[in-house]
Design a protein around this motif. Structure first.
Motif, PDB file in Angstrom:
ATOM      1  N   ARG A 434       0.542  -0.978   0.133  1.00 28.68           N
ATOM      2  CA  ARG A 434      -0.127   0.021   0.232  1.00 28.68           C
ATOM      3  C   ARG A 434       0.508   1.146  -0.011  1.00 28.68           C
ATOM      4  N   HIS A 435       2.304   1.364   0.643  1.00 26.40           N
ATOM      5  CA  HIS A 435       2.831   1.923   0.452  1.00 26.40           C
ATOM      6  C   HIS A 435       3.931   2.752  -0.423  1.00 26.40           C
ATOM      7  N   GLY A 436       3.254   2.022  -1.662  1.00 24.46           N
ATOM      8  CA  GLY A 436       3.348   2.062  -3.135  1.00 24.46           C
ATOM      9  C   GLY A 436       5.590   1.196  -3.380  1.00 24.46           C
ATOM     10  N   LEU A 437       5.740   0.194  -2.247  1.00 28.14           N
ATOM     11  CA  LEU A 437       7.291  -0.103  -2.745  1.00 28.14           C
ATOM     12  C   LEU A 437       7.065  -1.321  -3.668  1.00 28.14           C
ATOM     13  N   GLY A 438       6.367  -1.827  -4.014  1.00 28.06           N
ATOM     14  CA  GLY A 438       6.403  -2.961  -4.915  1.00 28.06           C
ATOM     15  C   GLY A 438       6.381  -4.017  -4.176  1.00 28.06           C
ATOM     16  N   TYR A 439       6.862  -3.975  -2.936  1.00 27.36           N
ATOM     17  CA  TYR A 439       6.891  -4.803  -2.836  1.00 27.36           C
ATOM     18  C   TYR A 439       7.032  -5.546  -0.803  1.00 27.36           C
ATOM     19  N   PRO A 440       6.395  -6.213  -0.544  1.00 25.06           N
ATOM     20  CA  PRO A 440       7.189  -8.043  -1.162  1.00 25.06           C
ATOM     21  C   PRO A 440       5.933  -7.892  -2.462  1.00 25.06           C
ATOM     22  N   SER A 441       6.957  -8.802  -3.006  1.00 26.16           N
ATOM     23  CA  SER A 441       6.536  -9.544  -3.959  1.00 26.16           C
ATOM     24  C   SER A 441       5.135 -11.347  -3.280  1.00 26.16           C
ATOM     25  N   MET A 442       4.383 -11.741  -3.873  1.00 27.32           N
ATOM     26  CA  MET A 442       3.863 -12.360  -3.111  1.00 27.32           C
ATOM     27  C   MET A 442       4.213 -14.051  -3.688  1.00 27.32           C
ATOM     28  N   ARG A 443       5.049 -14.905  -2.981  1.00 27.06           N
ATOM     29  CA  ARG A 443       5.104 -15.933  -3.539  1.00 27.06           C
ATOM     30  C   ARG A 443       4.049 -17.430  -2.706  1.00 27.06           C
ATOM     31  N   ASN A 444       3.619 -18.537  -3.395  1.00 26.19           N
ATOM     32  CA  ASN A 444       2.851 -19.608  -2.780  1.00 26.19           C
ATOM     33  C   ASN A 444       3.928 -20.249  -2.442  1.00 26.19           C
ATOM     34  N   LEU A 775      -6.056 -20.848  -6.897  1.00 31.22           N
ATOM     35  CA  LEU A 775      -5.805 -20.988  -8.127  1.00 31.22           C
ATOM     36  C   LEU A 775      -4.639 -21.984  -8.890  1.00 31.22           C
ATOM     37  N   GLY A 776      -3.867 -21.363  -7.542  1.00 31.44           N
ATOM     38  CA  GLY A 776      -2.509 -22.711  -7.177  1.00 31.44           C
ATOM     39  C   GLY A 776      -0.962 -21.328  -8.717  1.00 31.44           C
ATOM     40  N   LEU A 777      -1.604 -20.075  -8.025  1.00 29.69           N
ATOM     41  CA  LEU A 777      -0.327 -19.216  -8.636  1.00 29.69           C
ATOM     42  C   LEU A 777       0.976 -19.283  -8.117  1.00 29.69           C
ATOM     43  N   ASP A 778       1.555 -19.132  -9.165  1.00 26.19           N
ATOM     44  CA  ASP A 778       3.278 -19.366  -6.925  1.00 26.19           C
ATOM     45  C   ASP A 778       3.265 -17.777  -6.977  1.00 26.19           C
ATOM     46  N   HIS A 779       3.310 -16.579  -7.683  1.00 26.49           N
ATOM     47  CA  HIS A 779       3.624 -15.457  -7.894  1.00 26.49           C
ATOM     48  C   HIS A 779       2.605 -14.637  -8.226  1.00 26.49           C
ATOM     49  N   VAL A 780       2.216 -13.513  -7.287  1.00 27.18           N
ATOM     50  CA  VAL A 780       2.031 -12.118  -8.007  1.00 27.18           C
ATOM     51  C   VAL A 780       2.423 -10.825  -7.295  1.00 27.18           C
ATOM     52  N   GLN A 781       2.320 -10.322  -7.514  1.00 28.91           N
ATOM     53  CA  GLN A 781       3.639  -8.637  -7.397  1.00 28.91           C
ATOM     54  C   GLN A 781       2.759  -7.224  -8.083  1.00 28.91           C
ATOM     55  N   PHE A 782       2.636  -6.498  -6.960  1.00 29.98           N
ATOM     56  CA  PHE A 782       1.816  -5.111  -7.133  1.00 29.98           C
ATOM     57  C   PHE A 782       2.326  -4.371  -7.240  1.00 29.98           C
ATOM     58  N   ASN A 783       1.902  -2.922  -8.390  1.00 29.54           N
ATOM     59  CA  ASN A 783       1.476  -1.402  -7.848  1.00 29.54           C
ATOM     60  C   ASN A 783       0.654  -1.141  -7.567  1.00 29.54           C
ATOM     61  N   MET A 784       1.031  -0.181  -6.827  1.00 34.09           N
ATOM     62  CA  MET A 784      -0.175   0.608  -6.366  1.00 34.09           C
ATOM     63  C   MET A 784       0.308   1.950  -5.851  1.00 34.09           C
ATOM     64  N   VAL A 785       0.951   2.919  -7.094  1.00 34.82           N
ATOM     65  CA  VAL A 785       0.806   4.135  -6.996  1.00 34.82           C
ATOM     66  C   VAL A 785      -0.184   4.698  -8.054  1.00 34.82           C
ATOM     67  N   ASP A 786      -0.830   5.649  -7.755  1.00 38.44           N
ATOM     68  CA  ASP A 786      -2.150   6.212  -8.777  1.00 38.44           C
ATOM     69  C   ASP A 786      -0.667   7.101 -10.302  1.00 38.44           C
ATOM     70  N   ASP A 787      -1.361   7.115 -11.249  1.00 33.06           N
ATOM     71  CA  ASP A 787      -1.325   7.494 -12.768  1.00 33.06           C
ATOM     72  C   ASP A 787      -1.106   8.968 -12.038  1.00 33.06           C
ATOM     73  N   ALA A 788      -2.011   9.989 -11.228  1.00 38.21           N
ATOM     74  CA  ALA A 788      -1.501  11.392 -10.994  1.00 38.21           C
ATOM     75  C   ALA A 788      -0.388  11.304 -10.379  1.00 38.21           C
TER      76      ALA A 788
END
Lengths: 834, 122, 54
Positions: A434-444, A775-788
């Motif tokens: 949420r703080h926009g670090l882009g990490y941690p990536s989440m691993r299953n 669904l058995g995915l092994d990885h996902v990572q997020f960007n949470m910074v807005d376009d503005a």
């Protein structure tokens, strides 16, 4: 929005800044004075786009000290020769203690310097000579030094030697730069480390080495037989290990001496004097002996990492620091109350900063492919213990909290999620995102433990110790599970598979017949003919990379030599071998990183639909359009972009093709064997290779032109092409088996910071994560910074220095990546949850 | 010519500059007309010290003498370096250097910002 | 001839008085630090710009 809020940040309260989600200003206001000083004191070592930041200089002291002793010991076994050279460096390189710091050790002679290993690759040595901006003043004198170094090393480096042994066709095609990247030598690599063994202390390892040498010498004095002959080669290797371990202890003692000198003669502040004496005591203790407290364990760890990087360019940082340091944190903070939580947080924050400041010269292709960072330093957090119980501890939480305070782009974290992770830890992960670090990536974790057992046969207890070997690939940290040398050159530019299938193996970009001649696509009868050509090109591309890397691996002990790594590898100490020698029990943990992968499925689907199923266009028309780089075919191009099926929309037409491609690769992965006779599975992910390869991949049937950025990688849908929402993306990605169909699969997702604010936001994210896990995915990572915010940062980079984005397998400060990469991130679809 | 011999000459061209004593003078010398300024020259992406491939000429071509030899058919493009003299090459076609500072990367027609090329930007 | 051991920044090693550390304060554009370089006690310091007589 950007400019007005940035102007008022100084007068704003922390609460107001939080409400405005200006987390970089929140961090600045809430971190300790020490962390603020140390964070702002760091010299930016990652390249900005393709260039180093002003003020960054190549370190010339290091290679000159190295070559002095190297030449003196010419003719000795390479590991021994190198050990002498390294010891001389460690005894003589200038060291420094930064104000307010508590963790010691740096690679290079000054904080603004970056290093390189002249013994690795002549091409890079020459690049340093030719590089603008990094030559130290006086330039004329430095160029003379560089020219002399390069003249000496030309033809003598590890890669120069390897190029002479490789099949010449493989050498030329591999070094064309079109099909893959990297260097098949441990001169530029990364290694897993077993801290259970290392934390015994260097003195204990030295005693073990001594014992082995005595046993061996006794055998050599005995009955002559073929069995004793190999023992003669072991002795110089053990001697090399002794030399570097002793030098490592002396290197730490130099810091102890400097800290004491400062405490006794320079420092007037009693508190800092106390700290300096504690630093001295710490550096007298470790790495010679086992650590006793958190400061000693962090310091031991950092010394090991620094010493490893004096030996070679370790471009990744496989590590599990919460697991390693957790017991010391618990003892100091919870049991002995020796440290307060705030004091511990200062140490943990500094650990991140000391890692972030490491700078090693990267050639331009690597700077473009890893914009904004020195290497992919993904630290592993969470997970399970060897018995399967939850391994999260207070240190897991401390690292997450410290990360939000210091906001470094490197190291980043990969979190091993499993069903027993406590809610409080999940909340910490979410706060970082949420703080926009882009990490941690989440691993299953359950999926990846099963995957590690499936592909390499690691015992499950060992598989559970896994760390990220680089961005994504799990590797156990055990005696026979550790991988000493991940060869980055097994990195495939996969979009070439479909490009070559459509051009009879010819590469129009580099003007070379690269792949096998699989026929003129105009003559293909049906889609199966095209798919058959694709399979042949895929096999050829993987084969050439794997062949090259396998050879680089077995030749490394002869061409490069790793005395320090060997000295901290139990199996190398035990057998008197180089750590990189695959014959010492290495189980094998190789993989092919697949850059630019999804382009294959989207391109095949477009041709299948438009040429073979609907017959809307002929193959002739498609090839003409591609050869013209779509120039003059814009209407047709847009048809291919908008109306051809695209991966990530839960559309079986294209998803089935993706699965079919993966299964073909999976089959072939078992046919390719590593030097330990183990498999080579595919791992689709990109770092910022999608930008690096933009000018190397020709026009494709997904509507992309030469020069356009490629997709952002892994199994992420093309930016803006996933139109059916986040669940459709997850469903597409869940159509294949993340255990048996490949090594790991990177998925980038962008989420809305507005939608995910507050408790409701956390609950939405948690529900999303449940679907992901189900669904058995092994990885996902997020960007949470807005376009503005991102657009404001493009306009006014100075004010947004600590805004971070997830690029691919790593995070970078947004202002450090090229405009093209910035735009590529902004283009990614922002997914609404719920 | 065997397959191995054919590719060996390309490999040798790629590795040729190594192992030769060049000093500062040779390394600093960049002719006014050089491969690095030609739009037919494509910089290698594996290495960034200024090696590249010609988009037109193939291995076996020789462009340094007064009477150059041009080979237009073959499996491998001619390997050359940014600072190689191209004044005798009739295929030389001067390009605009659009990425002169190197901050932006990966445009289709780009040149890496080699220090020695700086004089042409001024 | 001025030697390193005559300088205020020289600190001899306890185990070997002939060698020691040259300790200097450095302030760069981002941070301040103390730097130590190993030197011989009798090294010629007459051309050293950081020499400060003990």
């Amino acid at each position: 929005m950007g400019q007005s809020t940035a102007r008022t940040e100084k007068e704003s309260s922390v609460e107001e800044l939080k409400n405005r989600r200006e987390w970089w200003f929140v961090a600045e206001k809430t971190r300790s004075k020490r962390l603020d000083y140390l964070r702002k004191g760091v010299w930016k070592k990652g390249a900005i786009g393709g260039n180093y930041a002003p003020g960054i200089k190549i370190d010339l002291t290091f290679p000159q000290l190295f070559i002095d002793k190297w030449q003196e010991h010419e003719g000795e076994a390479i590991m021994l020769q190198k050990a002498h050279a390294l010891a001389h460096v460690l005894d003589n390189i200038p060291i420094f203690i930064t104000d307010n710091s508590q963790i010691m050790g740096y690679i290079g002679s000054a904080p603004h310097n970056i290093v390189w290993h002249w013994q690795g690759i002549s091409m890079v040595n020459e690049e340093i000579y030719n590089e603008e901006g990094i030559i130290p003043e006086p330039e004329e004198e430095s160029l003379e030094i560089l020219a002399n170094l390069n003249d000496y090393w030309g033809g003598r480096t590890a890669v120069d030697k390897l190029a002479r042994v490789l099949d010449p066709e493989d050498a030329v095609k591999f070094m064309s730069g079109a099909i893959g990247w990297g260097t098949p030598t441990s001169a530029a690599t990364y290694s897993t480390k077993d801290f259970d063994y290392i934390f015994k202390g260097f003195e204990a390892i030295l005693a073990e080495v001594e014992e082995r040498m005595e046993e061996t010498e006794e055998k050599l004095q005995g009955n002559p037989s073929p069995e004793i002959l190999p023992l003669y080669d072991k002795l110089p290797r053990w001697e090399a290990m002794q030399i570097v371990l002793e030098a490592g202890i002396r290197y730490a003692e130099r810091y102890a001496r400097l800290a004491r000198t400062l405490a006794e003669h320079f420092e007037s502040d009693p508190e800092r004097r106390e700290e300096l004496l504690r630093i001295a005591e710490t550096c007298e203790r470790v790495p010679a002996k086992p650590p006793r407290n958190l400061q000693e364990s962090l310091q031991f760890d950092h010394f090991v990492q620094v010493l490893s990087r004096y030996e070679t360019f370790e471009g990744a940082w496989p590590h599990r620091p919460d697991y390693i340091h957790g017991p010391y944190y618990d003892k100091d903070v919870n049991q002995d109350k020796r440290l307060s939580k705030e004091e511990a947080l200062d140490l943990v924050g500094e650990h991140l900063i000391r890692t972030h400041e490491v700078g090693i010269f990267a050639p331009k292709w690597a700077r473009e492919g890893l914009q904004g960072i020195t290497g992919t330093w993904v630290w592993t957090m969470g997970g399970v213990k060897p018995d399967g119980s939850d391994a999260c501890n207070d240190m897991t939480v401390a690292y997450m909290q410290a990360a939000r305070l210091v906001r470094v782009s490197n190291p980043t974290f990969g979190f091993r999620w499993h069903p027993k992770v406590k809610d409080e830890v999940m909340r910490e992960c979410f706060e970082c995102i949420r703080h926009g670090l882009g990490y941690p990536s989440m691993r299953n974790d359950p999926v990846l433990v099963a995957n590690t057992v499936h592909w390499y046969g690691h015992p499950v207890e060992e598989a559970r110790t896994w760390v990220h070997q680089a961005c994504m690939s799990p590797c156990p940290t055990t005696k026979y599970g550790c991988q000493p040398m991940r060869m980055a050159s097994a990195t495939a530019n996969c979009a070439k598979m479909i490009e070559y299938a459509l051009h009879d193996g010819y590469d129009p970009v580099v003007n070379m017949q690269m792949g096998p001649k699989t026929g003129d696509p105009r003559e293909f009868k049906d889609f199966e003919d095209l798919f058959g050509a694709w399979v042949k090109q895929m096999e050829w591309l993987r084969n050439i990379l794997v062949r090259t890397v396998n050879l680089g691996r077995v030749k490394d002990p002869e061409f490069f030599g790793r005395p320090f790594l060997s000295a901290i590898y139990e199996r190398a100490v035990e057998t008197g071998t180089d750590a990189c020698d695959p014959s010492n029990g290495d189980r094998g943990n190789a993989w092919v990183t697949g850059f630019t992968w999804v382009e294959n499925a989207d391109s095949l689907a477009a041709i299948k639909k438009f040429v073979y199923d609907e017959k809307k266009y002929t193959m002739d028309e498609v090839l003409d359009a591609l050869n013209a780089n779509w120039v003059g075919y814009e209407e047709m191009r847009l048809d291919f972009v908008k109306n051809a099926p695209k991966w990530g929309n839960d559309d079986d037409y294209v998803d089935d093709l993706m699965v079919r491609c993966l299964r073909e690769v999976s089959r072939h992965s078992k046919e390719n064997r590593c030097p330990s006779n183990n498999t080579w599975p595919l791992l689709p992910e990109n770092v910022s290779g999608n930008i690096h390869y933009a000018n190397l991949v020709g026009a494709l049937p997904n509507g992309r032109r030469l020069g356009d950025a490629l997709y952002d990688g892994g199994i992420s849908p093309g930016p803006g092409l996933d139109k059916k929402g986040p669940t459709a993306v997850l469903k597409s990605c869940g159509k294949f088996d993340h255990v048996t169909d490949g090594r790991a699969f990177l998925l980038n997702q962008r989420l809305s910071p507005t939608q995910l604010s507050g408790e409701k936001g956390y609950q939405l994210w948690k529900a999303y994560m449940k679907t992901w896990a189900d669904l058995g995915l092994d990885h996902v990572q997020f960007n949470m910074v807005d376009d503005a915010t991102l657009r404001a940062a493009q306009k006014d980079p100075e004010k947004y220095q600590e805004v971070i984005v997830r690029v691919a397998g790593y995070s970078a400060h947004f202002v450090d990546i090229s405009r093209k990469t910035q735009d590529n991130i902004i283009q990614r679809t922002v997914q609404g949850l719920g | 010519m065997s397959r191995r011999d054919k590719w060996k000459s390309a490999r040798d061209a790629m590795m040729a500059p190594l192992g030769k004593t060049k000093g500062v003078k040779t390394r600093e010398s960049v002719p006014e007309v050089c491969c690095g300024k030609c739009e037919m020259w494509f910089e290698n992406a594996y290495s960034s010290e200024g090696r590249g491939t010609c988009r037109v000429l193939k291995m076996g071509s020789e462009i340094h003498s007064d009477k150059p030899t041009y080979v237009l058919e073959g499996d491998a493009g001619l390997i050359s370096y940014f600072n190689m003299d191209a004044s005798h090459c009739s295929y030389f076609s001067k390009m605009e250097l659009i990425d002169t500072d190197g901050t932006e990367c990966s445009d289709p027609l780009f040149r890496r910002a080699l220090r020695q090329m700086k004089k042409f930007n001024e | 001839m001025a030697t390193c051991k005559d300088c205020k920044g020289f600190f001899a090693r306890e185990d070997d008085q002939d060698r020691g550390d040259c300790v200097m304060r450095v302030t760069d554009p981002r941070q301040a630090y103390y730097k130590a370089v190993p030197v011989e006690a009798d090294k010629d310091a007459s051309k050293c710009s950081s020499f400060r007589k003990r």
